[in-house]
Write a protein that holds these residues in place. Structure first.
Motif, mmCIF file in Angstrom:
data_model
loop_
_atom_site.group_PDB
_atom_site.id
_atom_site.type_symbol
_atom_site.label_atom_id
_atom_site.label_comp_id
_atom_site.label_asym_id
_atom_site.label_seq_id
_atom_site.Cartn_x
_atom_site.Cartn_y
_atom_site.Cartn_z
ATOM 1 N N GLN A 80 0.855 -1.184 0.000
ATOM 2 C CA GLN A 80 0.000 0.000 0.000
ATOM 3 C C GLN A 80 0.890 1.233 0.000
ATOM 4 O O GLN A 80 1.541 1.548 0.989
ATOM 5 N N VAL A 81 0.936 1.928 -1.139
ATOM 6 C CA VAL A 81 1.799 3.095 -1.282
ATOM 7 C C VAL A 81 1.173 4.298 -0.575
ATOM 8 O O VAL A 81 1.829 5.026 0.165
ATOM 9 N N ASP A 82 -0.107 4.534 -0.833
ATOM 10 C CA ASP A 82 -0.873 5.559 -0.138
ATOM 11 C C ASP A 82 -2.338 5.135 -0.172
ATOM 12 O O ASP A 82 -2.653 4.016 -0.587
ATOM 13 N N ALA A 83 -3.225 6.017 0.264
ATOM 14 C CA ALA A 83 -4.637 5.643 0.380
ATOM 15 C C ALA A 83 -5.249 5.175 -0.934
ATOM 16 O O ALA A 83 -6.174 4.353 -0.938
ATOM 17 N N GLY A 84 -4.732 5.671 -2.059
ATOM 18 C CA GLY A 84 -5.346 5.332 -3.331
ATOM 19 C C GLY A 84 -4.489 4.530 -4.284
ATOM 20 O O GLY A 84 -4.895 4.294 -5.423
ATOM 21 N N ASN A 85 -3.306 4.092 -3.832
ATOM 22 C CA ASN A 85 -2.394 3.393 -4.747
ATOM 23 C C ASN A 85 -1.779 2.143 -4.124
ATOM 24 O O ASN A 85 -1.338 2.162 -2.971
ATOM 25 N N GLY A 140 -0.492 -7.884 3.300
ATOM 26 C CA GLY A 140 0.562 -7.219 2.548
ATOM 27 C C GLY A 140 1.339 -6.230 3.397
ATOM 28 O O GLY A 140 1.396 -6.357 4.623
ATOM 29 N N ILE A 141 1.906 -5.239 2.752
ATOM 30 C CA ILE A 141 2.785 -4.269 3.411
ATOM 31 C C ILE A 141 2.190 -2.867 3.329
ATOM 32 O O ILE A 141 1.749 -2.429 2.264
ATOM 33 N N ASP A 142 2.180 -2.173 4.471
ATOM 34 C CA ASP A 142 1.792 -0.766 4.540
ATOM 35 C C ASP A 142 3.085 0.033 4.514
ATOM 36 O O ASP A 142 3.822 0.088 5.509
ATOM 37 N N SER A 143 3.403 0.647 3.375
ATOM 38 C CA SER A 143 4.696 1.325 3.232
ATOM 39 C C SER A 143 4.806 2.583 4.082
ATOM 40 O O SER A 143 5.888 2.934 4.553
ATOM 41 N N ALA A 144 3.696 3.278 4.293
ATOM 42 C CA ALA A 144 3.728 4.498 5.094
ATOM 43 C C ALA A 144 4.062 4.197 6.555
ATOM 44 O O ALA A 144 4.823 4.908 7.201
ATOM 45 N N ALA A 145 3.496 3.109 7.074
ATOM 46 C CA ALA A 145 3.731 2.717 8.471
ATOM 47 C C ALA A 145 4.928 1.789 8.620
ATOM 48 O O ALA A 145 5.353 1.513 9.741
ATOM 49 N N MET A 146 5.468 1.305 7.497
ATOM 50 C CA MET A 146 6.557 0.317 7.502
ATOM 51 C C MET A 146 6.160 -0.897 8.332
ATOM 52 O O MET A 146 6.860 -1.323 9.263
ATOM 53 N N ALA A 173 6.210 -4.639 12.458
ATOM 54 C CA ALA A 173 7.155 -3.725 11.815
ATOM 55 C C ALA A 173 8.079 -4.459 10.846
ATOM 56 O O ALA A 173 8.470 -5.611 11.079
ATOM 57 N N VAL A 174 8.424 -3.773 9.752
ATOM 58 C CA VAL A 174 9.427 -4.273 8.809
ATOM 59 C C VAL A 174 10.530 -3.222 8.693
ATOM 60 O O VAL A 174 10.258 -2.024 8.606
ATOM 61 N N ALA A 175 11.773 -3.679 8.743
ATOM 62 C CA ALA A 175 12.894 -2.746 8.656
ATOM 63 C C ALA A 175 13.048 -2.208 7.235
ATOM 64 O O ALA A 175 13.368 -1.045 7.031
ATOM 65 N N GLN A 176 12.815 -3.083 6.267
ATOM 66 C CA GLN A 176 12.924 -2.694 4.866
ATOM 67 C C GLN A 176 11.797 -3.345 4.070
ATOM 68 O O GLN A 176 11.347 -4.441 4.399
ATOM 69 N N ILE A 177 11.372 -2.667 3.034
ATOM 70 C CA ILE A 177 10.345 -3.252 2.161
ATOM 71 C C ILE A 177 11.059 -4.053 1.079
ATOM 72 O O ILE A 177 11.318 -3.577 -0.039
ATOM 73 N N GLU A 178 11.450 -5.246 1.456
ATOM 74 C CA GLU A 178 12.137 -6.162 0.556
ATOM 75 C C GLU A 178 11.705 -7.587 0.905
ATOM 76 O O GLU A 178 11.127 -7.825 1.969
ATOM 77 N N PRO A 179 11.898 -8.559 -0.011
ATOM 78 C CA PRO A 179 11.328 -9.889 0.156
ATOM 79 C C PRO A 179 11.598 -10.573 1.500
ATOM 80 O O PRO A 179 10.691 -11.134 2.108
ATOM 81 N N GLY A 180 12.854 -10.527 1.974
ATOM 82 C CA GLY A 180 13.187 -11.215 3.224
ATOM 83 C C GLY A 180 12.406 -10.689 4.409
ATOM 84 O O GLY A 180 11.761 -11.448 5.139
ATOM 85 N N ASP A 181 12.454 -9.365 4.611
ATOM 86 C CA ASP A 181 11.749 -8.754 5.739
ATOM 87 C C ASP A 181 10.237 -8.892 5.604
ATOM 88 O O ASP A 181 9.537 -9.205 6.570
ATOM 89 N N ALA A 182 9.726 -8.663 4.404
ATOM 90 C CA ALA A 182 8.281 -8.735 4.180
ATOM 91 C C ALA A 182 7.762 -10.147 4.409
ATOM 92 O O ALA A 182 6.744 -10.354 5.085
ATOM 93 N N GLY A 183 8.464 -11.131 3.861
ATOM 94 C CA GLY A 183 8.038 -12.520 4.021
ATOM 95 C C GLY A 183 8.038 -12.957 5.474
ATOM 96 O O GLY A 183 7.094 -13.606 5.947
ATOM 97 N N ALA A 184 9.092 -12.593 6.203
ATOM 98 C CA ALA A 184 9.199 -12.982 7.616
ATOM 99 C C ALA A 184 8.104 -12.317 8.452
ATOM 100 O O ALA A 184 7.498 -12.957 9.318
#
Length: 204
Positions: A80-85, A140-146, A173-184
């Motif tokens: 989720q990049v922002d509320a509409g994207n 999924g991942i909320d990029s704004a909130a990490m 929480a995810v330290a980085q928006i990348e496969p390893g952190d997101a998957g874990a």
């Protein structure tokens, strides 16, 4: 004549080596491009090898594949990049669709924690009286909130009893928006919800 024969053998060796290199490059990535990460979910509470459960089909629990919104009806991880994207995480895919992986995780967790006999609708021959269904609202991942976010609206149905619905939600929480952190983070969040569902089912 001997020189010609030797030259022919050398060319043959080069040809074989070239073919071998070509076949290898077709199977293995030798470039600098990172391979796609294949993500999956694994239960923190696994059924012990050799464990068995006996019961009547009507007493078994059938865990149905959750419904999902369109953004989750894919093997990719939504961000989720922002509320509409919404975008999708690069260089990663799920081993199966999230709804199926989540169903399997819940089944394994509930079976291990509660000792519940879990069968498919086919295995009960249509005699099942207890069902767990629902909708996987977010996975999924909320990029704004990490943060990784998992939201599941569970629906419990038992013959002769009122239908019960409950929302389960976990953010991690995810330290980085990348496969390893997101998957874990998604695996951890999904396991927490599966454990909460097991406790919810055991209390009723």
């Amino acid at each position: 004549m001997m020189k010609s024969h030797r030259r022919f053998k050398e060319l043959g060796s080069i040809f074989v080596a070239s073919c071998g290199a070509f076949l290898l490059s077709a199977c293995v990535s030798l470039g600098s491009k990172a391979p796609i990460s294949l993500l999956t979910l694994s239960s923190d509470a696994a059924v012990s090898p050799g464990a068995s459960k006996i019961g009547m089909p009507k007493d078994a629990l059938v865990i149905l594949v959750p419904e999902v919104p369109r953004k989750l009806d894919t093997n990719r991880v939504p961000v989720q990049v922002d509320a509409g994207n919404i975008a999708y995480l690069k260089n990663s895919v799920w081993a199966d669709k999230p709804a199926i992986l989540f169903q399997q995780l819940i089944a394994e967790t509930v079976s291990a924690k509660n000792g519940t006999l879990i069968l498919s609708e086919v295995e009960t021959s249509g005699k099942a009286e207890h069902f767990l269904s629902g909708q996987l609202v977010e996975f999924g991942i909320d990029s704004a909130a990490m943060e990784a976010i998992v939201i599941f609206d569970a629906v419990k149905i038992s013959k002769g009893k009122p239908v019960e619905k409950r929302r389960f939600q976990v953010r991690e929480a995810v330290a980085q928006i990348e496969p390893g952190d997101a998957g874990a983070a998604l695996n951890s969040s999904a396991n927490k919800i599966a454990a909460e569902i097991a406790n919810w089912l055991a209390a009723n």
